[in-house]
Write an enzyme that holds these catalytic residues in place. Sequence first.
Site, PDB file in Angstrom:
ATOM      1  N   LYS A  53     -12.667 -10.858  -4.871  1.00 38.99           N
ATOM      2  CA  LYS A  53     -13.302 -10.886  -3.544  1.00 38.99           C
ATOM      3  C   LYS A  53     -14.114  -9.608  -3.322  1.00 38.99           C
ATOM      4  O   LYS A  53     -15.238  -9.645  -2.812  1.00 38.99           O
ATOM      5  CB  LYS A  53     -12.234 -11.052  -2.447  1.00 38.99           C
ATOM      6  CG  LYS A  53     -11.647 -12.459  -2.405  1.00 38.99           C
ATOM      7  CD  LYS A  53     -10.475 -12.598  -1.426  1.00 38.99           C
ATOM      8  CE  LYS A  53      -9.868 -13.983  -1.553  1.00 38.99           C
ATOM      9  NZ  LYS A  53      -8.713 -14.205  -0.659  1.00 38.99           N
ATOM     10  N   GLN A  97      -4.614 -10.556   2.542  1.00 42.20           N
ATOM     11  CA  GLN A  97      -4.314 -11.487   1.457  1.00 42.20           C
ATOM     12  C   GLN A  97      -2.886 -12.028   1.623  1.00 42.20           C
ATOM     13  O   GLN A  97      -1.940 -11.273   1.822  1.00 42.20           O
ATOM     14  CB  GLN A  97      -4.480 -10.779   0.096  1.00 42.20           C
ATOM     15  CG  GLN A  97      -4.312 -11.683  -1.108  1.00 42.20           C
ATOM     16  CD  GLN A  97      -5.397 -12.754  -1.224  1.00 42.20           C
ATOM     17  OE1 GLN A  97      -6.517 -12.578  -0.728  1.00 42.20           O
ATOM     18  NE2 GLN A  97      -5.081 -13.865  -1.860  1.00 42.20           N
ATOM     19  N   ASP A 120     -11.072 -15.710   7.385  1.00 41.18           N
ATOM     20  CA  ASP A 120     -10.273 -16.701   6.658  1.00 41.18           C
ATOM     21  C   ASP A 120     -10.066 -17.979   7.480  1.00 41.18           C
ATOM     22  O   ASP A 120      -9.620 -18.990   6.939  1.00 41.18           O
ATOM     23  CB  ASP A 120      -8.888 -16.117   6.338  1.00 41.18           C
ATOM     24  CG  ASP A 120      -8.799 -15.579   4.920  1.00 41.18           C
ATOM     25  OD1 ASP A 120      -9.407 -16.178   4.020  1.00 41.18           O
ATOM     26  OD2 ASP A 120      -8.096 -14.568   4.727  1.00 41.18           O
TER      27      ASP A 120
END
Length: 285
Positions: A53, A97, A120
């Site tokens: 990422k 994460q 997200d």
Amino acid sequence: MAEIIDGKALASEIKEDLKAKVNEYFIKHNRKITLAVILVGENPASKVYVNNKIKATEYVGMKSLSYYLPETVAESDITSLIDTLSEDKSVDGILVQLPLPKGFDEEKVLSHIPAIKDVDGFLAENVGNLCLGKKSTVSCTPLGIIRMLESKNVELSGKHAVVIGRSNIVGKPMAMLLLQKNCTVTVCHSKTENLREITKTADILIVAIGKPEFIKKDDVKSGAVVIDVGINRTENGLKGDVDFENVKEVASLITPVPGGVGPMTIAILLENTYNAAIRRDELGL
Ligand code: GUN
């Protein structure tokens, strides 16, 4: 024999397009769009995902802020960091994460991210708006899958889509997106009876169950579109949730692992971050 949907190539197209837009943004606003990534603990798979990422963020010309915290960190230190990043006007997106190591309250930690910086699409506000069919930031993997289906002009309206897996990250938002596209959606999970009878009726089969090569040729209808979300590390290398070599004999379209859904997840994350920056400007935030 199925045609392969090349997620890596499609993700590259999206990133090239974004690279130009991110540069235009920089010229216009004299600041780099910025994504903050927080990783807690030492989960090896999470480390790989986060590194990918960060690399992709920098590739498209965005600024990447990364925070690696030990799993001994106090939950209040994570939420204080998120609060600081939330207040920071130079930060457009905040990503924690998942999964967090055992003992952390994921929902509580995530709740410190403001919806506008939730790139997200995990927060209740974004998930709720998705369910209501309102504008929202959508979880990257399911949105990436829709883009893959659209890239191949897959007819969705009226088709039977079967989603295996009911996670908040993939299964649930996937079902909602397919419903918005007028699919008839069945969600299967670990308690589903006769699961393999159901998968055989799928025109579009999305597999996110986390078991290597779980879906076999006999589980798939001839001509079905098969999307494999699984990334399983096995003795024989990286495997998806679908027995690719045999299922490709019966499917019309299929995604490989690696090189399928994974790269699309990252490309959509960057797109969500770009869109968050634009929206913050529009709202004067
Ligand atoms: N863990 C597995 N997939 C994801 C994702 O898309 N975002 C975050 N933050 N964590 C994940």
